[in-house]
Design a protein around this motif. Structure first.
Motif, PDB file in Angstrom:
ATOM      1  N   ALA A 132      -4.951   6.868  -0.465  1.00 43.46           N
ATOM      2  CA  ALA A 132      -5.764   6.012   0.396  1.00 43.46           C
ATOM      3  C   ALA A 132      -7.203   6.506   0.421  1.00 43.46           C
ATOM      4  N   ASP A 133      -7.369   7.813   0.471  1.00 36.66           N
ATOM      5  CA  ASP A 133      -8.707   8.396   0.435  1.00 36.66           C
ATOM      6  C   ASP A 133      -9.379   8.107  -0.899  1.00 36.66           C
ATOM      7  N   CYS A 163      -8.833   5.519  -2.815  1.00 38.28           N
ATOM      8  CA  CYS A 163      -9.210   4.103  -2.800  1.00 38.28           C
ATOM      9  C   CYS A 163     -10.494   3.895  -1.995  1.00 38.28           C
ATOM     10  N   PRO A 175       0.307   4.140   7.526  1.00 38.22           N
ATOM     11  CA  PRO A 175       1.268   4.653   6.541  1.00 38.22           C
ATOM     12  C   PRO A 175       2.587   5.033   7.202  1.00 38.22           C
ATOM     13  N   GLU A 231      -1.312  -4.914   3.052  1.00 38.96           N
ATOM     14  CA  GLU A 231      -0.153  -4.138   3.496  1.00 38.96           C
ATOM     15  C   GLU A 231       0.266  -4.622   4.878  1.00 38.96           C
ATOM     16  N   LEU A 283      -1.329   1.770  -4.142  1.00 35.46           N
ATOM     17  CA  LEU A 283      -2.593   2.482  -3.962  1.00 35.46           C
ATOM     18  C   LEU A 283      -3.078   3.101  -5.260  1.00 35.46           C
ATOM     19  N   VAL A 292      -8.774  -2.142   1.425  1.00 37.89           N
ATOM     20  CA  VAL A 292      -7.379  -2.026   1.871  1.00 37.89           C
ATOM     21  C   VAL A 292      -7.261  -2.645   3.255  1.00 37.89           C
ATOM     22  N   ALA A 347       0.824  -1.210   0.000  1.00 34.91           N
ATOM     23  CA  ALA A 347       0.000   0.000   0.000  1.00 34.91           C
ATOM     24  C   ALA A 347       0.857   1.258   0.000  1.00 34.91           C
ATOM     25  N   SER A 364      -6.544   2.037  -7.235  1.00 30.58           N
ATOM     26  CA  SER A 364      -7.576   3.007  -7.604  1.00 30.58           C
ATOM     27  C   SER A 364      -7.835   2.998  -9.104  1.00 30.58           C
ATOM     28  N   ARG A 394      -4.711  -3.553   6.263  1.00 24.23           N
ATOM     29  CA  ARG A 394      -3.393  -3.276   6.837  1.00 24.23           C
ATOM     30  C   ARG A 394      -3.064  -4.264   7.943  1.00 24.23           C
ATOM     31  N   GLU A 422       0.438   9.326  -0.049  1.00 26.08           N
ATOM     32  CA  GLU A 422      -0.188   8.064   0.346  1.00 26.08           C
ATOM     33  C   GLU A 422      -1.549   8.303   1.005  1.00 26.08           C
TER      34      GLU A 422
END
Length: 536
Positions: free
Chosen positions: A146-147, A149, A38, A33, A16, A156, A11, A20, A158, A142
């Motif tokens: 991430a937002d 995605c 992050p 991930e 990422l 996602v 990730a 997307s 983690r 990142e």
């Protein structure tokens, strides 16, 4: 056992962005991930123009510009871009802003200078619209992705470590078409997941690449580098910016306490060992040739080398490689993140087309051929910089010639800046193609006051038809929603019609003056769509 269309391992920015891109095309994606959050370790402090244009085409440039504004406000002055002030003009009756091309970065620690750049250069001018969104630190990037995605419904996960991959039928490294029903099983510390495809974006020491025994071809390192943010008792002996010494190179700033230092010599016995305050201080003193004292490290300092390698092939059956898992090199001139960004947008739509069944024959294989050639160039670009950083007397004199003589030749800095910014990359996308075919579209203004990038937010091909009679509309009508058709008939006849891939690459162009009545342009358009867009 859970199944998804694609599992992306990693990730980071590449993973990422790729996730997307796949989700934008309607593909079900799961990202795995190992880190719970992050990574806040200081890494890349900016992206290049080509990467900013990727964000622009997906409607993410405003978020990047906001990140840059925050960063500059925190620094106390607007330093990024070497001056991104705008002037006013009128295009097609609409008032437009005309930002300057961002002059930032260096070659082998020789900074690109504003006063040596010709901002009237049409190459630079056609890629200047994103200048307000290049100073985006990797951590911010990142978070932004991430937002993105989350908005697109990407799953996602983690805190999950991937242990290995295997096939449900046959050899993972065999041709993916050999067993159309085969899936890939991803083994993790949280159980097994199954997908039709797996993309390893799991870093330069990719466990998946190592498990599969993938050839990683290239050259061994010559230097060891460090980067971190530290407290210094006294910095009067340090010079801001990039500096060459007989012991290596170092860069101090622009973030207070940020130090990057590289020293030629043997690699450490344990390259995975945490960087201690004592180790960092010793190498800083040695390279800077000062008696500076470090009292603390903020967060985690990193250790790296100029190991320059790439996978022999980017695709191995139903496993593909992207980002640092596909290529590693020194971080000089910040090429790594941007190279991974290019991988992601090149692969995303091609893999989606393959999964959805409309990909033209051999489309996915072009990911390997196109990106491996770009990686080869980047690896050589970074190797050349390392060669120009060596500490001997001959290299010192060579640096003087390059910086004081060659870079001052009119146009030389423009060319080096354009190449470093990623806007000079080229693909062989058509037989006997001439410019601009094979290049990145850049900023294409339309007479409506909008831009080509505005029509690329949903990840489709974009056809800008600048003929007065809209003659190319019928040629793409059968492709339905795969192509966004944009009539721009009021444009000047000096501008060509364009067909642009989802990754921003021009795959067809037609000058109005050259072909006002012939059907040659339409035939070439048909050939381009058949090769890249497929049939209905």
């Amino acid at each position: 056992m859970q199944r998804t269309d694609v599992i992306v391992v990693g990730a980071g920015p590449t993973g990422l962005l790729l996730a997307s891109e796949l989700a934008l095309q309607g593909v079900q994606v799961t990202v795995l991930e190992r880190l719970q959050e992050p990574d806040t370790t200081i890494k890349s402090g900016s992206i290049n123009v080509a990467s900013a244009e990727i964000l622009d085409r997906r409607g993410l440039l405003p978020a990047a510009e906001e990140s840059q504004r925050r960063r500059m406000a925190a620094a106390g002055k607007f330093t990024a871009g070497g001056g991104t002030a705008v002037t006013r003009g009128v295009v097609g009756g609409f008032e437009q802003t005309s930002p300057r091309f961002p002059v930032m970065g260096h070659f082998a620690g020789i900074m690109f200078r504003n006063d040596l750049v010709d901002q009237e250069d049409p190459v630079l001018a056609s890629h200047a619209a994103v200048s307000g969104g290049v100073a985006v630190p990797q951590y911010d990037l990142e978070l932004l992705l991430a937002d993105r995605c989350a908005q697109l419904g990407v799953d996602v996960r983690r805190g999950i470590a991937v242990k290995g991959v295997r096939s449900t039928g046959g050899d993972l490294l065999a041709d993916a078409d050999a067993d159309a029903d085969a899936d890939v099983v991803v083994e993790t510390d949280a159980g097994e997941l199954t997908a039709g495809w797996v993309v390893a974006a799991d870093g330069g020491r990719s466990p998946i690449r190592k498990q599969l025994g993938i050839d990683f071809i290239g050259t061994d390192p010559e230097l060891v580098g460090y980067q971190g943010i530290a407290d210094f008792d006294d910095t009067t002996g340090l010079s801001h910016g990039w500096n060459w010494t007989p012991r290596g190179v170092y860069a101090y700033g622009p973030i207070p306490g940020r130090i990057l230092v590289a020293r030629f010599g043997p690699q450490p016995e344990d390259r995975d060992a945490p960087v201690t305050l004592e180790e960092l201080q010793e190498v800083v003193r040695d390279v800077t040739q000062t008696n500076v004292t470090l009292s603390a490290i903020h967060g985690r300092a990193t250790r790296w080398s100029d190991n320059a390698r790439r996978v022999k092939h980017y695709r191995h059956g139903r496993v593909l490689f992207a980002g640092d898992a596909a290529h590693v090199h020194s971080p000089f001139s910040a090429q790594g993140l941007n190279l991974g960004f290019g991988d992601a947008v090149n692969l995303g739509w091609k893999l989606a087309a393959t999964i959805q069944g409309w990909a033209p024959a051999g489309l996915l294989d072009t990911y390997d051929t196109e990106r491996s050639s770009i990686a080869d160039w980047v690896l050589d670009w970074t190797r050349a910089q390392v060669a120009l950083m060596r500490g001997d007397e001959r290299t010192r004199r060579l640096r003087r010639v390059v910086g004081d003589e060659l870079f001052t030749v009119p146009g030389a800095t423009n060319k080096m800046l354009a190449v470093s910014s990623g806007i000079m990359q080229h693909y062989d996308v058509a037989d006997d193609a001439t410019a601009p075919v094979g290049t990145t579209a850049g900023d294409v203004a339309l007479t409506s006051g909008r831009r080509l990038a505005d029509f690329a937010h949903d990840g489709r091909f974009v056809l800008v038809d600048r003929t007065h009679d809209g003659r190319f509309a019928d040629a793409v009508q059968h492709l339905g929603e795969r192509i966004a058709y944009v009539a721009d008939s009021a444009a000047t006849t000096e501008l060509p019609s364009l067909l642009v891939r989802p990754d921003g690459i021009i795959i067809w162009a037609a000058d109005q003056d050259d072909e006002p009545t012939s059907d040659d342009a339409t035939k070439r358009l048909d050939a381009a769509t058949l090769r890249w867009v497929g049939t209905r």
